[in-house]
Design an enzyme around this catalytic site. Structure first.
Site, PDB file in Angstrom:
ATOM      1  N   GLY A 623       0.843  -1.196   0.000  1.00  0.00           N
ATOM      2  CA  GLY A 623       0.000   0.000   0.000  1.00  0.00           C
ATOM      3  C   GLY A 623       0.875   1.240   0.000  1.00  0.00           C
ATOM      4  O   GLY A 623       2.101   1.165   0.006  1.00  0.00           O
ATOM      5  N   GLY A 628       5.357   7.380   2.724  1.00  0.00           N
ATOM      6  CA  GLY A 628       6.140   6.432   1.938  1.00  0.00           C
ATOM      7  C   GLY A 628       5.353   5.154   1.758  1.00  0.00           C
ATOM      8  O   GLY A 628       4.170   5.080   2.098  1.00  0.00           O
ATOM      9  N   TYR A 696       0.993  -7.654  10.941  1.00  0.00           N
ATOM     10  CA  TYR A 696       0.525  -7.675   9.559  1.00  0.00           C
ATOM     11  C   TYR A 696      -0.939  -8.098   9.512  1.00  0.00           C
ATOM     12  O   TYR A 696      -1.342  -9.043  10.171  1.00  0.00           O
ATOM     13  CB  TYR A 696       1.366  -8.655   8.728  1.00  0.00           C
ATOM     14  CG  TYR A 696       0.958  -8.646   7.281  1.00  0.00           C
ATOM     15  CD1 TYR A 696       1.049  -7.467   6.536  1.00  0.00           C
ATOM     16  CD2 TYR A 696       0.460  -9.790   6.654  1.00  0.00           C
ATOM     17  CE1 TYR A 696       0.661  -7.430   5.211  1.00  0.00           C
ATOM     18  CE2 TYR A 696       0.079  -9.752   5.325  1.00  0.00           C
ATOM     19  CZ  TYR A 696       0.177  -8.568   4.606  1.00  0.00           C
ATOM     20  OH  TYR A 696      -0.221  -8.520   3.300  1.00  0.00           O
ATOM     21  N   MET A 697      -1.741  -7.366   8.762  1.00  0.00           N
ATOM     22  CA  MET A 697      -3.170  -7.655   8.664  1.00  0.00           C
ATOM     23  C   MET A 697      -3.439  -8.138   7.238  1.00  0.00           C
ATOM     24  O   MET A 697      -3.488  -7.357   6.284  1.00  0.00           O
ATOM     25  CB  MET A 697      -3.967  -6.385   8.964  1.00  0.00           C
ATOM     26  CG  MET A 697      -3.674  -5.830  10.345  1.00  0.00           C
ATOM     27  SD  MET A 697      -4.223  -6.916  11.668  1.00  0.00           S
ATOM     28  CE  MET A 697      -5.964  -6.582  11.663  1.00  0.00           C
ATOM     29  N   GLU A 698      -3.565  -9.451   7.116  1.00  0.00           N
ATOM     30  CA  GLU A 698      -3.583 -10.096   5.803  1.00  0.00           C
ATOM     31  C   GLU A 698      -4.661  -9.559   4.871  1.00  0.00           C
ATOM     32  O   GLU A 698      -4.475  -9.478   3.667  1.00  0.00           O
ATOM     33  CB  GLU A 698      -3.800 -11.619   5.943  1.00  0.00           C
ATOM     34  CG  GLU A 698      -2.664 -12.365   6.616  1.00  0.00           C
ATOM     35  CD  GLU A 698      -2.715 -12.277   8.127  1.00  0.00           C
ATOM     36  OE1 GLU A 698      -3.528 -11.514   8.684  1.00  0.00           O
ATOM     37  OE2 GLU A 698      -1.910 -12.969   8.785  1.00  0.00           O
ATOM     38  N   GLY A 700      -6.025  -6.535   4.726  1.00  0.00           N
ATOM     39  CA  GLY A 700      -5.963  -5.110   4.364  1.00  0.00           C
ATOM     40  C   GLY A 700      -7.093  -4.297   4.961  1.00  0.00           C
ATOM     41  O   GLY A 700      -7.689  -4.666   5.984  1.00  0.00           O
ATOM     42  N   SER A 701      -7.416  -3.187   4.323  1.00  0.00           N
ATOM     43  CA  SER A 701      -8.390  -2.277   4.923  1.00  0.00           C
ATOM     44  C   SER A 701      -9.818  -2.818   4.775  1.00  0.00           C
ATOM     45  O   SER A 701     -10.149  -3.488   3.794  1.00  0.00           O
ATOM     46  CB  SER A 701      -8.270  -0.880   4.343  1.00  0.00           C
ATOM     47  OG  SER A 701      -8.453  -0.948   2.964  1.00  0.00           O
ATOM     48  N   ASP A 741     -10.778  10.099  13.012  1.00  0.00           N
ATOM     49  CA  ASP A 741     -10.875   9.682  11.600  1.00  0.00           C
ATOM     50  C   ASP A 741     -11.303   8.220  11.538  1.00  0.00           C
ATOM     51  O   ASP A 741     -10.761   7.430  10.772  1.00  0.00           O
ATOM     52  CB  ASP A 741      -9.519   9.897  10.919  1.00  0.00           C
ATOM     53  CG  ASP A 741      -9.644   9.836   9.389  1.00  0.00           C
ATOM     54  OD1 ASP A 741     -10.780   9.848   8.886  1.00  0.00           O
ATOM     55  OD2 ASP A 741      -8.603   9.792   8.705  1.00  0.00           O
ATOM     56  N   ASN A 746      -9.970   2.955   7.655  1.00  0.00           N
ATOM     57  CA  ASN A 746      -8.920   2.994   8.666  1.00  0.00           C
ATOM     58  C   ASN A 746      -9.004   1.826   9.644  1.00  0.00           C
ATOM     59  O   ASN A 746      -8.419   1.852  10.720  1.00  0.00           O
ATOM     60  CB  ASN A 746      -8.946   4.333   9.407  1.00  0.00           C
ATOM     61  CG  ASN A 746      -8.444   5.446   8.507  1.00  0.00           C
ATOM     62  OD1 ASN A 746      -7.619   5.200   7.630  1.00  0.00           O
ATOM     63  ND2 ASN A 746      -8.952   6.642   8.686  1.00  0.00           N
TER      64      ASN A 746
HETATM   65  P1  AMP Z   1      -1.959   3.837   6.035  1.00  0.00           P
HETATM   66  O1  AMP Z   1      -0.817   4.760   5.696  1.00  0.00           O
HETATM   67  O2  AMP Z   1      -1.921   3.357   7.444  1.00  0.00           O
HETATM   68  O3  AMP Z   1      -3.302   4.400   5.648  1.00  0.00           O
HETATM   69  O4  AMP Z   1      -1.736   2.516   5.131  1.00  0.00           O
HETATM   70  C1  AMP Z   1      -1.898   2.505   3.719  1.00  0.00           C
HETATM   71  C2  AMP Z   1      -2.348   1.125   3.236  1.00  0.00           C
HETATM   72  O5  AMP Z   1      -1.350   0.143   3.550  1.00  0.00           O
HETATM   73  C3  AMP Z   1      -3.631   0.623   3.913  1.00  0.00           C
HETATM   74  O6  AMP Z   1      -4.788   1.034   3.264  1.00  0.00           O
HETATM   75  C4  AMP Z   1      -3.453  -0.897   3.859  1.00  0.00           C
HETATM   76  O7  AMP Z   1      -3.891  -1.381   2.608  1.00  0.00           O
HETATM   77  C5  AMP Z   1      -1.949  -1.083   3.965  1.00  0.00           C
HETATM   78  N1  AMP Z   1      -1.566  -1.366   5.369  1.00  0.00           N
HETATM   79  C6  AMP Z   1      -1.255  -0.484   6.324  1.00  0.00           C
HETATM   80  N2  AMP Z   1      -0.976  -1.104   7.480  1.00  0.00           N
HETATM   81  C7  AMP Z   1      -1.108  -2.421   7.249  1.00  0.00           C
HETATM   82  C8  AMP Z   1      -0.959  -3.596   8.072  1.00  0.00           C
HETATM   83  N3  AMP Z   1      -0.613  -3.528   9.368  1.00  0.00           N
HETATM   84  N4  AMP Z   1      -1.189  -4.782   7.502  1.00  0.00           N
HETATM   85  C9  AMP Z   1      -1.533  -4.863   6.195  1.00  0.00           C
HETATM   86  N5  AMP Z   1      -1.686  -3.801   5.387  1.00  0.00           N
HETATM   87  C10 AMP Z   1      -1.483  -2.589   5.896  1.00  0.00           C
END
Ligand code: AMP
Length: 978
Positions: A623, A628, A696-698, A700-701, A741, A746
């Site tokens: 993602g 970054g 790790y969250m397999e 995703g969102s 938010d 999220n």
């Molecule tokens: P964020 O900057 O936290 O919004 O993350 C951007 C994207 O990265 C999210 O929409 C997810 O798809 C992926 N992502 C962020 N954190 C995780 C995580 N712990 N496990 C899996 N995917 C993640």
């Protein structure tokens, strides 16, 4: 006779002689072929000196019969030749093919000028053979026949007679048969052969369907013919073809499919050969038996499995037969007080299947392991004891200092079919010292105006000697902003100095050498207005008065403000919500704003572990974050098991502010420890790139996950997810953290469908969110998810988080639909302000819709607290039938339920008021006149009834009915007990 010119002609043609009723082409059926007759044809010649029947031979010396006439030397010739009676058969249109030679008059010397170069063809239809009778006037003329070319010139200048072929069509013919007649009026002609035939579309097989011989009609219309499927096949689509007047098959439509265990070979369906099978009808070839299966017989629909191999009901016949897996390997146990994490390796042989799951059985054993009994219900398995898809499980709530044996079995889709003895991997452990379990029962002994005496039972599992109990209480109204803590040696206490006639909330937790146990749930007590004296001699208590707490807080505020002045450092970008510096009150954890630290690096090292970059392996990008990429990878710390992690990186070229903002998320996340909050593993700040490492969250969102799995979960699963989110939010609000938010995008989802709250920024929280829009007051806010007071004057509180939670419930129940669809932000703000609310998603249980409406109360004090939401959802999960009542309203923007929740739908006192509020004024008058006085009557109103009173437009009808249903649901269920 000497001067009679010769008409004996050259037979340069050689059609192969065929029997009667056969033809030259497969679509021609002969009715007459003069060439086929070896003897006399017996046709009638009139007058008798006209046409003559003569025998000859063709070029194969096959005898044939011909007729000739050549009375060119005489005047007024009228010579007739009539065939025998020709039965019509099924013909509707007949063809007459004549082969003849004709001498041109110039080639005959001394002719007297009467010579002709044509003859006439006639026919007559009759119902029966009329024998020798012949009346020329009854015949109808078909055509005058002339030769194309009478002679061909040879190199030597000789003239050679040429054989002419002429075909004429006659039809429609309707009677049983007919005669042909040839009239000569003075030509020199020899009829060599006469063939009469009709055309048909011949029997054929197309697309595995047979079509019979078919005779075309005389008109131009095509004949539609229905085919029949060949043996061992069935119709997929009725087979049809059209027979043209030319006897050709046209436009094949439809088809037949070979039956199960049969395959198409040529124009037939044949059985599958041994070793092959075909399990469904169709025109594919039979397939070879898959591995570990066989078909000894021909014509197999399925292949049977070899010994000790199986096929589950859901396995397709094309799949190899499989067997149960071998046992799991390398079981490792990590004991933490009274819980244990069991971890094992995948079985060496998965039996050829991917659907391997694991079951774990817990047994409690006496010392020496000689006697074991099943663990009782109190033991908790996380995520569950059976059907585990991962190779790990946590077993909690074990007894301290006790021996346990765990049996771990691997299963797959065919384990149930095998009668072989099952194989387990076993591990034996002994639990350690543990903190006590929560106090479950608290009793009120006495109350007075200013005090309450309570007693309680020791925790069910003290796990050691209880040193004392911590009693925390506060006024319900104060909502934990100030509270008092007492310590009690025994199991009773008297709370003094309370306000009369006031409700207090109270929690107790026990302490042993292993530390504090979990807090009891919150108990509610009320002081009485009567005076009542009590004694508190038995309770050894330490009283920290509310006033002292307030004093500490005030003192802290002063310190904080002074610090702020001296450092010149603006800590918060949200002026409405300045957070206090970290005040450690005994026994409570509060969220600390990392911006209150003068040195942000100090904050990060207080709350987050520095990881060695060499322990992190990045696998792939999953993602994009604001600072970054977000990658997935693995974290292997010394003496710990390797885990899958998400790695957020800070792109190079960052400013110091960006670095601080990036790491502030870790400083916040690191303060949380809850199964529904994304867990921080640590940070890398000493190397580049700077990284934040989380679990790790397999999946995703949550929003994308739901959109990918539209309508695939049960309501209970969805409520389970919502319960997790609410539980995480309860934890955050208990910690004093306002998320600002909260939205499905999220929330992250792991492989076990556990939902965890994520995205903890500070200043960046809303800058980062693509949904955030600038408001008139300057800040950036995700309008669709945000409570009106937060949009209007930035009043962000746990109550505004509750509003957002209501929107998340709506997102979840609608599988990731966009709230308010394509309405503009401005329209959303206006509509919400006017009291409009989102309608229930399709098939949404009424109780959940009521929860949404409660979260969307205009007055934020009326919204449920997160602990209330958690217990509501728990009740719904325990009692699934409560989810069966469906909130009824169409979910499309134009039919949005105009539910002015500011004035609850139940509070409209007359139908007129309510209709007015529904913007259905044109209907209102009509209903007033038509004496629809109660909601019930109106709800039962049918479309027909609506028509009768003049409401014909569907929109208002639907709106009225859906709103009535909502009214009824509301009236039936009452407010949801939160
Ligand atoms: P964020 O900057 O936290 O919004 O993350 C951007 C994207 O990265 C999210 O929409 C997810 O798809 C992926 N992502 C962020 N954190 C995780 C995580 N712990 N496990 C899996 N995917 C993640």
């Amino acid at each position: 006779m000497d001067c009679k010119p010769s008409v004996l002609l050259l037979f340069l043609f050689s059609p192969v002689c065929q029997g009667h009723l056969t033809s030259h082409h497969s679509n021609e059926v002969n009715l007459l072929d003069s060439k086929a007759s070896q003897g006399e044809l017996g046709w009638i010649s009139y007058p008798s000196h006209g046409w003559e029947e003569i025998s000859g031979v063709d070029e194969h010396y096959t005898p044939i019969r011909t007729f000739q006439v050549c009375n060119v030397m005489e005047y007024s010739q009228n010579n007739w030749l009539r065939t025998n009676w020709i039965p019509r058969n099924s013909a509707q249109k007949i063809y007459v093919e004549l082969k003849f030679t004709l001498r041109d008059c110039n080639s005959i010397p001394l002719v007297l000028g009467t010579c002709k170069e044509t003859f006439n063809l006639y026919y007559m239809e009759t119902e029966e053979d009329q024998g020798d009778q012949f009346w020329e006037h009854q015949f109808s003329k078909i055509d005058t026949i002339a030769a194309d070319e009478s002679f061909t010139q040879t190199d030597l200048g000789d003239r050679i007679l040429k054989l002419n072929t002429e075909v004429r069509e006659v039809g429609p013919v309707a009677q049983k048969g007919f005669y042909l007649a040839f009239q000569d009026v003075g030509a020199c002609v020899a009829l060599v052969t006469v063939r009469v035939y009709f055309k048909k579309c011949p029997f054929t097989v197309r697309n595995l369907a047979t079509f019979p011989d078919t005779v075309p009609t005389d008109s131009q219309a095509l004949v539609e013919v229905r085919g029949s499927c060949v043996n061992n096949s069935r119709e997929a689509e009725p087979p049809r073809m059209y027979c043209s007047t030319e006897g050709e098959w046209l436009v094949p439509i439809g088809k037949c499919l070979c039956d199960v265990a049969h395959e198409p070979r040529g124009v037939t369906c044949q059985v599958c050969r041994p070793g092959f099978y075909k399990s469904s009808p169709g025109n594919l070839r039979c397939s070879k038996c898959p591995p570990h299966s066989h078909a000894h017989q021909e014509g197999s629909a399925h292949c049977s499995c070899e010994k000790n191999y199986f096929r589950s009901e859901a396995d397709p016949s094309s799949m190899a037969c499989t067997r149960p897996p071998s046992s799991p390997r390398n079981v490792i146990s990590v004991i933490n007080e009274t819980s244990v994490i069991l971890d094992w390796s995948w079985p060496a042989d998965s039996g050829g299947r991917k659907d391997v799951t694991f079951n774990v059985v817990c047994k409690r054993c006496s010392a020496g392991q000689r006697k074991c009994e099943a663990c009782r219900g109190a033991v908790r398995f996380l995520p569950r004891p059976a059907g585990l898809s991962n190779t790990t499980v946590t077993v909690a709530d074990l007894l301290a200092h006790t021996n346990y044996t765990f049996e771990i079995e691997a299963l797959n889709g065919v384990s149930a079919l095998s009668s072989e003895p099952r194989q387990f991997a076993t591990v034996t452990i002994t639990t350690n010292q543990a903190a006590p379990s929560p106090v479950a029962v608290i009793r009120k002994d006495r109350t007075s105006r200013n005090s309450i005496s309570l007693s309680w039972l020791e925790p069910e599992r003290p796990n050691g000697i209880i040193l004392d109990y911590e009693v925390k209480f506060y006024e319900k109204q104060e909502q934990e902003t100030s509270y008092t803590i007492l310590r009690a040696k025994g199991t009773n206490v008297t709370l003094n100095g309370l306000k009369p006639d006031t409700i207090y909330l109270l929690q107790i937790r026990a302490r042993t050498a292993a530390g504090y146990g979990g807090s009891s749930r919150k108990f509610e007590f009320e002081t009485s207005p009567d005076s009542f004296s009590i004694s508190s001699e038995n309770s050894q208590v330490v009283l920290v008065a509310i006033s002292s707490a307030v004093a500490i807080i005030l003192l802290s505020v002063v310190v904080y403000l002074l610090l702020g002045r001296f450092c010149g450092y603006s800590k918060s970008k949200h002026p409405d919500e300045k957070r206090l510096p970290f005040v450690r009150l005994p026994g409570i954890r509060t969220y600390v704003d990392p911006h209150t630290y003068e040195d942000p690096t100090q904050a990060i090292h207080e709350f987050a572990r520095e990881l060695d970059a060499s322990c992190i392996a990045i696998d792939k990008v999953v993602g994009a974050g604001e600072f970054g990429e977000v990658c997935s990878g693995r974290l292997k710390q010394p003496s710990k098991k390797e885990t899958c992690v998400a790695i957020k990186t800070l792109k190079s070229g960052y400013t110091e502010t960006q670095r601080r903002d990036f790491l502030s998320e870790a400083s916040i996340m690191g303060q949380f420890d809850h199964p529904n909050i994304i867990r921080l593993e640590g940070v890398v700040t000493r190397n580049k790139p700077v990284m934040i490492v989380t679990e790790y969250m397999e999946n995703g969102s949550l929003d994308c996950f739901l959109r990918r799995h539209d309508a695939q979960f049960t309501v209970i699963q969805l409520v389970g997810m919502l319960r997790g989110i609410a539980s995480g939010m309860k934890y955050l609000s208990d910690m004093g953290y306002v998320h600002r938010d909260l939205a499905a995008r999220n929330i992250l989802v792991n492989s076990n469908l556990v939902c965890k709250v994520s995205d903890f920024g500070l200043s960046r929280v809303l800058e980062d969110d693509p949904e955030a829009a600038y408001t008139t007051r300057g800040g950036k806010i995700p309008i669709r998810w945000t409570a009106p007071e937060a949009i209007a004057y930035r009043k962000f509180t746990s109550a505004s988080d509750a509003w957002s939670y209501g929107i998340v419930v709506w997102e979840v129940m609608s599988y990731g639909e966009r709230p308010y669809w394509e309405m503009s932000n401005q329209d959303v703000i206006k509509a919400v302000d006017e009291g409009y609310r989102l309608p229930p998603p399709m098939d949404c249980p009424a109780a959940l819709y009521q929860l949404m409406l409660d979260c969307w109360q205009k007055d934020r004090n009326n919204r449920p607290k997160f602990d209330q939401i958690v217990s509501l959802l728990d009740k719904l999960i325990r009692n699934p039938s409560s989810l069966k009542i469906i909130a009824n309203a169409p979910s499309s923007p134009e039919n949005m339920l105009l539910d002015r929740t500011g004035a609850d739908i139940a509070t409209f006192c007359s139908m007129g008021d309510w209709l007015e509020s529904m913007h259905t004024l044109s209907c209102k008058d009509i209903f007033n006149g038509a004496s629809y006085s109660s909601c019930n009557t109106l709800a039962k109103t049918s479309t027909e009834d609506f028509k009768q009173v003049g409401v014909t437009i569907l929109g208002p009808q639907k709106k009225i009915v859906s709103s009535i249903t909502a009214l009824e649901t509301h009236a039936k269920n009452g407010p949801v007990p939160v």
